[in-house]
Design an enzyme around this catalytic site. Structure first.
Site, short mmCIF file in Angstrom:
data_model
loop_
_atom_site.label_atom_id
_atom_site.label_comp_id
_atom_site.label_asym_id
_atom_site.label_seq_id
_atom_site.Cartn_x
_atom_site.Cartn_y
_atom_site.Cartn_z
N ASP A 67 3.78 -8.79 2.59
CA ASP A 67 3.18 -7.88 2.92
C ASP A 67 1.42 -7.37 1.78
O ASP A 67 1.85 -8.06 1.65
CB ASP A 67 3.58 -6.29 2.96
CG ASP A 67 3.98 -6.07 1.79
OD1 ASP A 67 4.40 -6.43 0.91
OD2 ASP A 67 5.30 -5.18 1.79
N ASN A 136 13.71 4.36 2.86
CA ASN A 136 13.64 4.71 3.65
C ASN A 136 14.50 3.08 4.71
O ASN A 136 14.18 3.37 5.68
CB ASN A 136 13.03 5.28 4.39
CG ASN A 136 11.83 4.48 4.25
OD1 ASN A 136 11.83 2.92 3.84
ND2 ASN A 136 10.38 5.13 4.67
N HIS A 138 12.60 0.43 4.24
CA HIS A 138 11.90 -0.71 4.89
C HIS A 138 12.07 -1.71 4.57
O HIS A 138 12.44 -1.81 3.04
CB HIS A 138 10.28 0.24 4.92
CG HIS A 138 10.23 0.19 3.33
ND1 HIS A 138 9.81 1.37 3.40
CD2 HIS A 138 10.15 -0.44 2.45
CE1 HIS A 138 8.72 1.40 1.35
NE2 HIS A 138 8.83 -0.09 1.15
N GLU A 143 8.25 -0.21 8.47
CA GLU A 143 8.31 1.59 8.53
C GLU A 143 9.72 1.67 9.87
O GLU A 143 9.36 0.69 10.30
CB GLU A 143 7.54 2.45 8.01
CG GLU A 143 6.67 2.21 7.11
CD GLU A 143 7.16 2.88 6.01
OE1 GLU A 143 8.53 2.83 5.36
OE2 GLU A 143 6.14 3.29 5.04
C1 GLP Z 1 7.05 -1.62 -1.45
C2 GLP Z 1 7.40 -3.24 -1.24
C3 GLP Z 1 8.40 -3.27 -0.66
C4 GLP Z 1 9.65 -3.48 -1.63
C5 GLP Z 1 9.36 -1.49 -1.87
C6 GLP Z 1 10.55 -1.30 -3.11
O1 GLP Z 1 7.12 -0.89 -0.04
N1 GLP Z 1 6.05 -3.30 -0.11
O2 GLP Z 1 8.79 -4.20 -0.41
O3 GLP Z 1 10.60 -3.75 -1.09
O4 GLP Z 1 8.19 -0.94 -2.20
O5 GLP Z 1 9.91 -1.93 -4.24
P1 GLP Z 1 10.99 -1.40 -5.68
O6 GLP Z 1 11.09 -2.54 -5.67
O7 GLP Z 1 9.69 -1.03 -6.63
O8 GLP Z 1 11.86 -0.11 -5.34
#
Ligand code: GLP
Length: 245
Positions: A67, A136, A138, A143
């Site tokens: 992304d 959540n 995702h 989402e």
């Molecule tokens: C972002 C990314 C996701 C990632 C998520 C969790 O939203 N787009 O790909 O998995 O954060 O992030 P973290 O690893 O900092 O908890």
């Protein structure tokens, strides 16, 4: 789904880096699906370390990232292209022309998504997709929703995601409210899935996503149907499911 329990974040990172490194050794021209967020940072650090010691060669690897924020340029230090360059690509011998991230600067949503789908379709399938998980549920920026979006699409980020990401920006206003993300079908078509999670703040969502009903309201729950998914978590992230695995 296979669960691997590790003592802590460091061991989680090493276990995941081992699997990625094995993939690159077995198939030097493999396609790796890569993720951002804070969780994969330890994995990338470990891979850089092994590369520096001469143990892994990335010269023939292709990468496809999940992304990118819409409207952030690659040189904005909060863009995911910048993150990947800083935390991995600049430190290994990968050919940057074969590292793909959605084009955040393309404001024509249809074009941005069509272009990324064409890239995905041109690489003969993702061999291993690395995933973090949002609070959540995702994955990428898919989402919670009423249906699973299949291919690359533009999303309005959930309020909880915007709030979680605000820590990286100077002000709330600067946090992007939209992003381009790979879709669920593309993720599910990866030959192998590797999910990483660490810390007690991921314990509830690990239980909900992998031991609850499969629903687009918890996008990661679809991974229960993947034939080769490995979930690597530290003790803290597994504390709500200890008796289930
Ligand atoms: C972002 C990314 C996701 C990632 C998520 C969790 O939203 N787009 O790909 O998995 O954060 O992030 P973290 O690893 O900092 O908890």
């Amino acid at each position: 789904m296979k669960f691997i329990r590790t003592e802590d974040y460091y061991q989680m990172s090493r276990a995941a880096a081992n699997i990625i490194s094995a993939q690159v050794i077995i198939k030097p021209d493999c396609v790796l699906g890569l993720a951002t967020g804070s969780t994969p940072l330890g994995i990338y650090k470990q891979l850089i370390d092994w590369y520096t010691k001469g143990d892994i060669d990335f010269s023939n690897v292709t990468t496809i990232n999940l992304d990118e924020y819409k409207a952030l340029s690659p040189d904005n230090d909060q863009s995911y292209r910048y993150f990947m360059n800083e935390n991995l690509f600049n430190h290994i011998n990968i050919n940057k022309n074969k590292t793909y991230v959605p084009n955040g600067l393309e404001l024509d949503e249809k074009k941005a998504c069509d272009d990324y789908n064409s890239i995905i379709n041109s690489v003969q399938g993702i061999d291993l997709q690395l995933l973090g998980i949002g609070h959540n549920g995702h994955i990428g920026f898919n989402e919670p929703s009423d249906c699973f979006a299949t291919e690359t699409h533009c999303v309005d980020l959930a309020q909880s995601t915007i709030e979680a990401n605000a820590r990286f920006f100077d002000s709330y206003e600067e946090v992007p409210k939209q992003a381009y993300t790979m879709g669920i079908k593309t993720i599910m078509h990866a030959k192998k899935i590797l999910v990483v999670a660490s810390g007690e703040n991921k314990a509830d969502i690990i239980k909900e996503a992998f031991f609850g009903p499969i629903t687009p309201k918890v996008p990661a729950s679809i991974l229960q149907l993947h034939p080769d998914a490995t979930i690597i978590c530290d003790n803290d992230a597994l504390q709500k499911v200890s008796e289930l695995i």
